[in-house]
Design a protein around this motif. Structure first.
Motif, mmCIF file in Angstrom:
data_model
loop_
_atom_site.group_PDB
_atom_site.id
_atom_site.type_symbol
_atom_site.label_atom_id
_atom_site.label_comp_id
_atom_site.label_asym_id
_atom_site.label_seq_id
_atom_site.Cartn_x
_atom_site.Cartn_y
_atom_site.Cartn_z
ATOM 1 N N TYR A 42 0.805 -1.231 0.000
ATOM 2 C CA TYR A 42 0.000 0.000 0.000
ATOM 3 C C TYR A 42 0.838 1.282 0.000
ATOM 4 C CZ TYR A 42 -4.704 -1.890 0.504
ATOM 5 O OH TYR A 42 -5.897 -2.492 0.255
ATOM 6 N N THR A 59 1.631 3.766 -3.216
ATOM 7 C CA THR A 59 1.129 5.146 -3.210
ATOM 8 C C THR A 59 2.246 6.098 -3.630
ATOM 9 O OG1 THR A 59 -0.325 4.531 -1.405
ATOM 10 C CG2 THR A 59 -0.050 6.879 -1.794
ATOM 11 N N SER A 63 -3.895 -0.732 -5.919
ATOM 12 C CA SER A 63 -4.764 -0.157 -4.884
ATOM 13 C C SER A 63 -5.307 1.217 -5.283
ATOM 14 C CB SER A 63 -3.998 -0.028 -3.567
ATOM 15 O OG SER A 63 -3.016 0.971 -3.680
ATOM 16 N N LEU A 83 -5.554 3.703 -3.429
ATOM 17 C CA LEU A 83 -4.659 4.700 -2.828
ATOM 18 C C LEU A 83 -3.576 5.115 -3.837
ATOM 19 C CD1 LEU A 83 -4.786 5.693 0.113
ATOM 20 C CD2 LEU A 83 -2.955 4.105 0.662
ATOM 21 N N THR A 119 -5.124 6.946 -6.886
ATOM 22 C CA THR A 119 -5.499 8.334 -6.565
ATOM 23 C C THR A 119 -4.254 9.227 -6.570
ATOM 24 O OG1 THR A 119 -7.168 7.376 -5.113
ATOM 25 C CG2 THR A 119 -6.867 9.739 -4.973
ATOM 26 N N SER A 124 -4.782 11.510 -1.281
ATOM 27 C CA SER A 124 -5.095 10.100 -1.596
ATOM 28 C C SER A 124 -5.509 9.366 -0.332
ATOM 29 C CB SER A 124 -3.874 9.392 -2.179
ATOM 30 O OG SER A 124 -3.299 10.156 -3.152
ATOM 31 N N ILE A 125 -4.720 9.529 0.744
ATOM 32 C CA ILE A 125 -5.016 8.841 2.004
ATOM 33 C C ILE A 125 -6.378 9.296 2.538
ATOM 34 C CG2 ILE A 125 -4.268 8.532 4.424
ATOM 35 C CD1 ILE A 125 -1.339 8.851 3.311
ATOM 36 N N VAL A 163 -9.425 8.021 0.177
ATOM 37 C CA VAL A 163 -9.706 6.591 0.363
ATOM 38 C C VAL A 163 -10.217 6.338 1.786
ATOM 39 C CG1 VAL A 163 -8.707 4.271 0.300
ATOM 40 C CG2 VAL A 163 -8.066 5.941 -1.436
#
Lengths: 136, 176
Positions: free
Chosen positions: A47, A51, A81, A83, A86, A127-128, A131
């Motif tokens: 993850y 990202t 993902s 994340l 994004t 992003s964090i 999501v």
């Protein structure tokens, strides 16, 4: 300002920009061609790493925002993902490493460098948050 | 005094002219080196550049037209009023709306923004404007198709909020 003077002034700005724009486009398109080959294999499944990788790839890529949505959609289908996708979509439009020389010349070096650094960090934060909020 | 300033500007232009030459020489060198390794990649890069230039040509012409008009009607006083130190909260609002509504890739807008900066556009509004390039109303249906409504709404709101944070921080960092 008279029309003739206005045209001359606008023309001067573009005369400065066109050679750099062509150079930057040549460089960015070459980078894009190289990156596209590795888009599918560049993500690891982790993850946090993904990202960061998504944000980095988006920073070096450039083009219409629409293209980033299409590529992002393909990434999602391949199991990358949300994340990472994004972060990729965010940096695609807000960070422009390839366009940095052009931005620095037109808007100032300090402005261009700091804007891109901040936008890279914000892309990861957004992003964090995005999501996190939709999964809440 | 003015002569000194003009001479200084001339020297600066010559320097930046040399910088551009060096940059173009570096790009040509990169292409030559890549050509030796992978000729096909070079052709693809050149083709993509040609296509991009064709695509942005109408936007360049449009921005050129806007610049001519703004040179004629947008006085430094007006720019300072709406995007300068005295703009207040309206300046933030205009920068957000301007960023969302103006079409075209950001780099085609740089000459216009440079011109506005010289006329008094504040750094914070410039940063806000550039950040909101991420919110494109005509592209919302595409984003919804790929990522869903919830995602699109949350991300759009966050982009607008962070554009303001970006503006505040850029003003502090650059001191302008």
């Amino acid at each position: 300002m008279k029309l003739k003077q206005s045209i001359i002034k606008a023309g001067k700005s573009w005369r400065q920009m066109i050679p750099i724009l062509i150079g930057v486009l040549l460089l960015a398109n070459l980078l894009n061609e190289v990156f596209q080959k590795y888009y599918a294999v560049i993500f690891t499944g982790n993850y946090l790493k993904d990202t960061f990788i998504g944000a980095l790839v988006g920073s070096f890529s450039f083009g219409m925002a629409l293209t980033s949505y299409v590529i992002g959609g393909e990434f999602l289908q391949k199991g990358v993902s949300l994340l990472a996708v994004t972060a990729f979509v965010m940096t695609w439009t807000t960070v422009g490493i390839a366009m940095l020389p052009l931005e620095a010349k037109m808007l100032g070096t300090k402005f261009a460098i700091w804007r891109n650094i901040l936008n890279f960090i914000f892309a990861i934060v957004i992003s964090i948050l995005t999501v996190g909020i939709i999964n809440f | 005094m003015n002569q000194k300033k003009e001479k200084g500007n001339e020297a600066k232009n010559k320097m930046s002219g040399r910088g551009v030459q060096k940059f173009l020489l570096a790009v040509t060198s990169v292409y030559l080196v890549v050509f030796l390794v992978d000729g096909d990649l070079v052709w693809r890069g050149l083709e993509a550049t040609g296509q991009t230039l064709l695509k942005i040509l109408p936007i360049i012409l449009l921005i050129f037209g806007i610049m001519v008009l703004s040179n004629s009607f947008l006085t430094p006083e007006r720019v300072r009023k709406h995007f300068g130190h005295e703009a207040g909260w309206k300046g933030w609002l205009y920068a957000i709306l301007f960023g969302i509504l103006v079409a075209g890739p950001p780099y085609t807008l740089y000459p216009m923004l440079k011109q506005m900066k010289e006329q008094g556009l504040k750094t914070n509004y410039l940063a806000v404007f550039l950040y909101n390039r991420n919110v494109k109303i005509p592209l919302i249906p595409v984003m919804v198709y790929y990522f869903g409504w919830q995602f699109t709404i949350v991300m759009t709101i966050l982009v607008i909020i962070f554009s303001i944070i970006s503006g505040v921080m850029m003003e502090k960092i650059t001191g302008e």
